[in-house]
Write a protein that holds these residues in place. Structure first.
Motif, PDB file in Angstrom:
ATOM      1  N   SER A  27       0.830  -1.212   0.000  1.00 57.35           N
ATOM      2  CA  SER A  27       0.000   0.000   0.000  1.00 57.35           C
ATOM      3  C   SER A  27       0.864   1.262   0.000  1.00 57.35           C
ATOM      4  N   GLY A  28       1.979   1.235   0.745  1.00 58.63           N
ATOM      5  CA  GLY A  28       2.867   2.401   0.758  1.00 58.63           C
ATOM      6  C   GLY A  28       3.476   2.665  -0.599  1.00 58.63           C
ATOM      7  N   THR A  29       3.891   1.588  -1.270  1.00 54.12           N
ATOM      8  CA  THR A  29       4.457   1.742  -2.613  1.00 54.12           C
ATOM      9  C   THR A  29       3.406   2.268  -3.590  1.00 54.12           C
ATOM     10  N   ALA A  30       2.186   1.716  -3.520  1.00 55.70           N
ATOM     11  CA  ALA A  30       1.119   2.181  -4.414  1.00 55.70           C
ATOM     12  C   ALA A  30       0.815   3.652  -4.186  1.00 55.70           C
ATOM     13  N   LEU A  31       0.749   4.058  -2.919  1.00 52.89           N
ATOM     14  CA  LEU A  31       0.486   5.468  -2.612  1.00 52.89           C
ATOM     15  C   LEU A  31       1.596   6.360  -3.143  1.00 52.89           C
ATOM     16  N   ALA A  32       2.859   5.927  -2.943  1.00 51.43           N
ATOM     17  CA  ALA A  32       3.981   6.734  -3.423  1.00 51.43           C
ATOM     18  C   ALA A  32       3.951   6.863  -4.942  1.00 51.43           C
ATOM     19  N   VAL A  33       3.608   5.771  -5.646  1.00 45.97           N
ATOM     20  CA  VAL A  33       3.537   5.818  -7.116  1.00 45.97           C
ATOM     21  C   VAL A  33       2.450   6.785  -7.568  1.00 45.97           C
ATOM     22  N   VAL A  34       1.279   6.727  -6.914  1.00 48.92           N
ATOM     23  CA  VAL A  34       0.177   7.626  -7.277  1.00 48.92           C
ATOM     24  C   VAL A  34       0.567   9.087  -7.034  1.00 48.92           C
ATOM     25  N   LEU A  35       1.179   9.359  -5.878  1.00 51.45           N
ATOM     26  CA  LEU A  35       1.569  10.737  -5.558  1.00 51.45           C
ATOM     27  C   LEU A  35       2.612  11.267  -6.535  1.00 51.45           C
ATOM     28  N   ARG A  36       3.594  10.435  -6.867  1.00 54.86           N
ATOM     29  CA  ARG A  36       4.627  10.893  -7.802  1.00 54.86           C
ATOM     30  C   ARG A  36       4.040  11.135  -9.198  1.00 54.86           C
ATOM     31  N   GLY A  37       3.141  10.230  -9.616  1.00 53.46           N
ATOM     32  CA  GLY A  37       2.494  10.432 -10.919  1.00 53.46           C
ATOM     33  C   GLY A  37       1.655  11.693 -10.939  1.00 53.46           C
ATOM     34  N   SER A  38       0.915  11.944  -9.863  1.00 57.27           N
ATOM     35  CA  SER A  38       0.094  13.155  -9.795  1.00 57.27           C
ATOM     36  C   SER A  38       0.948  14.409  -9.807  1.00 57.27           C
ATOM     37  N   SER A  39       2.073  14.362  -9.086  1.00 58.20           N
ATOM     38  CA  SER A  39       2.950  15.545  -9.069  1.00 58.20           C
ATOM     39  C   SER A  39       3.541  15.799 -10.447  1.00 58.20           C
ATOM     40  N   ARG A  40       3.881  14.729 -11.179  1.00 55.23           N
ATOM     41  CA  ARG A  40       4.411  14.922 -12.536  1.00 55.23           C
ATOM     42  C   ARG A  40       3.366  15.544 -13.449  1.00 55.23           C
ATOM     43  N   ARG A  41       2.124  15.064 -13.332  1.00 56.09           N
ATOM     44  CA  ARG A  41       1.068  15.643 -14.174  1.00 56.09           C
ATOM     45  C   ARG A  41       0.800  17.100 -13.796  1.00 56.09           C
ATOM     46  N   ALA A  42       0.827  17.383 -12.486  1.00 51.89           N
ATOM     47  CA  ALA A  42       0.619  18.770 -12.047  1.00 51.89           C
ATOM     48  C   ALA A  42       1.739  19.674 -12.559  1.00 51.89           C
ATOM     49  N   ASP A  43       2.981  19.177 -12.514  1.00 50.47           N
ATOM     50  CA  ASP A  43       4.101  19.981 -13.006  1.00 50.47           C
ATOM     51  C   ASP A  43       4.025  20.172 -14.518  1.00 50.47           C
ATOM     52  N   ALA A  44       3.563  19.137 -15.223  1.00 44.91           N
ATOM     53  CA  ALA A  44       3.396  19.275 -16.675  1.00 44.91           C
ATOM     54  C   ALA A  44       2.335  20.322 -16.992  1.00 44.91           C
ATOM     55  N   ALA A  45       1.229  20.311 -16.232  1.00 46.34           N
ATOM     56  CA  ALA A  45       0.186  21.317 -16.442  1.00 46.34           C
ATOM     57  C   ALA A  45       0.701  22.709 -16.102  1.00 46.34           C
ATOM     58  N   PHE A  46       1.490  22.805 -15.037  1.00 44.99           N
ATOM     59  CA  PHE A  46       2.067  24.100 -14.664  1.00 44.99           C
ATOM     60  C   PHE A  46       3.000  24.619 -15.754  1.00 44.99           C
TER      61      PHE A  46
END
Length: 409
Positions: A182-201
């Motif tokens: 679960s920790g790994t899955a959460l970390a993967v989701v958070l990192r993916g979301s941050s990459r998408r947010a940075d791409a949008a920025f």
């Protein structure tokens, strides 16, 4: 002739100070801060709490010497952990040491944990193991985090088995595996979301940058078109309409002034203050600019009432002066024989300039859209510095053009 400077307007002005750096990856940096701060706090608080819990129960088979050594080493590590983590981040080497200490501690469960507190996954070693697993999942990439979590789970299972509690071995080892996944899955989701947010920025920054470039280009084109309209085209139109004689000294003076304006347009940041004494170059008296403007039209009957002491920023004074010049040129061009009245006043902290003539007048609503004078040379120029122009005219009753800028001092 003063060169008119049209200040550009910012697009999407930021709320931060102008000199504050904009992070290249704001979401990624924020996630990194959380992924560093949270493990540091977790390791420190759980390490200190674990030390207290370990020393609270020392009944056999707990051995005092190994327990004391373990508590001292782990407490010192928990306190020291924050220093390199804060300076260099949660490196794989730092997390590797943390996992190694936890694995060794798990293997010594028979000597470190009392039999009565081992069941139920609440012993201090169980808390230590869960902390190390969570820290590893937050700090490492999955290809390192998952093996680290499974290694801790296996070590805990072996230690609990050696302590004679297979139920605890299976139960908490399973919990550690779930925490790893679960920790790994959460970390993967958070990192993916941050990459998408940075791409949008980054995309938004690109769009804003292109919009600013395009807007600046449009403002530059409008300023150049105004300069061209108010110089060469205006002079040629007045000659063609007979408002200025071809052998008139005024024509030579206007042609020379037109050349100076077009030359100054190559460096629009420079405001030509001319030979007229306009006082403070940053906030000159507006009446000095208007007297120079009035002097450009010796063939136009004019009455001037210019209140002294009204000042404005140089770019504003230039815009007011050139808008006034465009209004007077319209009188000379479209109302030959009319008398013009030029009035400057400072009313309630505002600059007000009025150009009034007793000519034939016109209907402002019927002016074709392609006519540049009123739209750009007067209204557009005043709007570029935060002012406005009001045109009041009708056939048979002359024309009044009122220029206003609201922030005079």
């Amino acid at each position: 002739m003063p060169a008119v400077v049209a200040p550009s307007s910012p697009v999407g002005a930021p709320d931060r100070p102008a000199d504050a750096p904009v992070p290249a990856s704001p979401a990624g940096e924020a996630l990194n801060r959380v992924s560093t701060t949270l493990p540091i706090m977790l390791r420190l608080t759980c390490g200190l709490a674990g030390a207290v819990a370990a020393l609270a129960v020392r009944t056999p088979p707990v051995e005092p010497v190994p327990l004391t050594v373990a508590v001292v080493v782990l407490t010192g590590w928990s306190v020291w952990f924050a220093r390199p983590a804060t300076r260099s981040g949660l490196t794989p080497g730092l997390i590797g040491v943390d996992v190694a200490l936890t694995v060794v501690t798990c293997l010594f469960i028979p000597r470190l944990v009392a039999a009565e507190v081992l069941p139920g996954e609440v012993s201090w070693v169980a808390i230590l193991a869960s902390t190390s697993v969570i820290v590893a999942q937050l700090a490492l990439r999955p290809h390192w985090a998952v093996p680290a979590g499974l290694l801790v789970a296996a070590a805990y299972a072996l230690g609990a088995h050696r302590a004679g509690d297979d139920v605890e071995a299976v139960a908490h080892a399973s919990t550690l595996v779930v925490q790893t996944v679960s920790g790994t899955a959460l970390a993967v989701v958070l990192r993916g979301s941050s990459r998408r947010a940075d791409a949008a920025f980054a995309e938004r920054q690109r769009v804003l940058r292109e919009a600013l470039i395009a807007r600046t280009a449009r403002e530059t084109e409008r300023r150049q078109n105004r300069d061209l309209h108010d110089t060469v085209l205006s002079t040629l139109t007045m000659v063609g309409l007979g408002a200025v004689r071809a052998d008139s000294p005024l024509l030579r003076a206007r042609a020379a002034a037109d050349l100076r304006t077009l030359a100054a347009a190559r460096s629009p940041a420079d405001v030509d203050v001319g030979a007229t004494d306009r006082g403070d170059a940053t906030h000159p008296p507006v009446d000095g600019w208007l007297r120079e403007v009035a002097g450009r039209f010796p063939e136009l009957p004019m009455v001037a009432d210019l209140a002294p002491g009204v000042t404005a920023p140089a770019a504003v004074a230039a815009a007011v002066a050139e808008s006034t010049a465009a209004a007077l040129a319209n009188v000379l061009r479209h109302a030959p024989g009319a008398t013009a009245r030029l009035r400057l006043s400072g009313l309630a902290g505002a600059i007000v300039v009025e150009v009034v003539d007793d000519g034939p007048g016109f209907d402002p609503t019927r002016v074709p859209a392609h006519r540049y004078g009123l739209r750009e040379s007067i209204r557009g120029r005043m709007g570029s510095v935060g002012g406005r122009a009001v045109v009041d005219s009708a056939p048979g009753r002359g024309t009044r053009i009122r220029l206003e800028w609201p922030h005079a001092r």
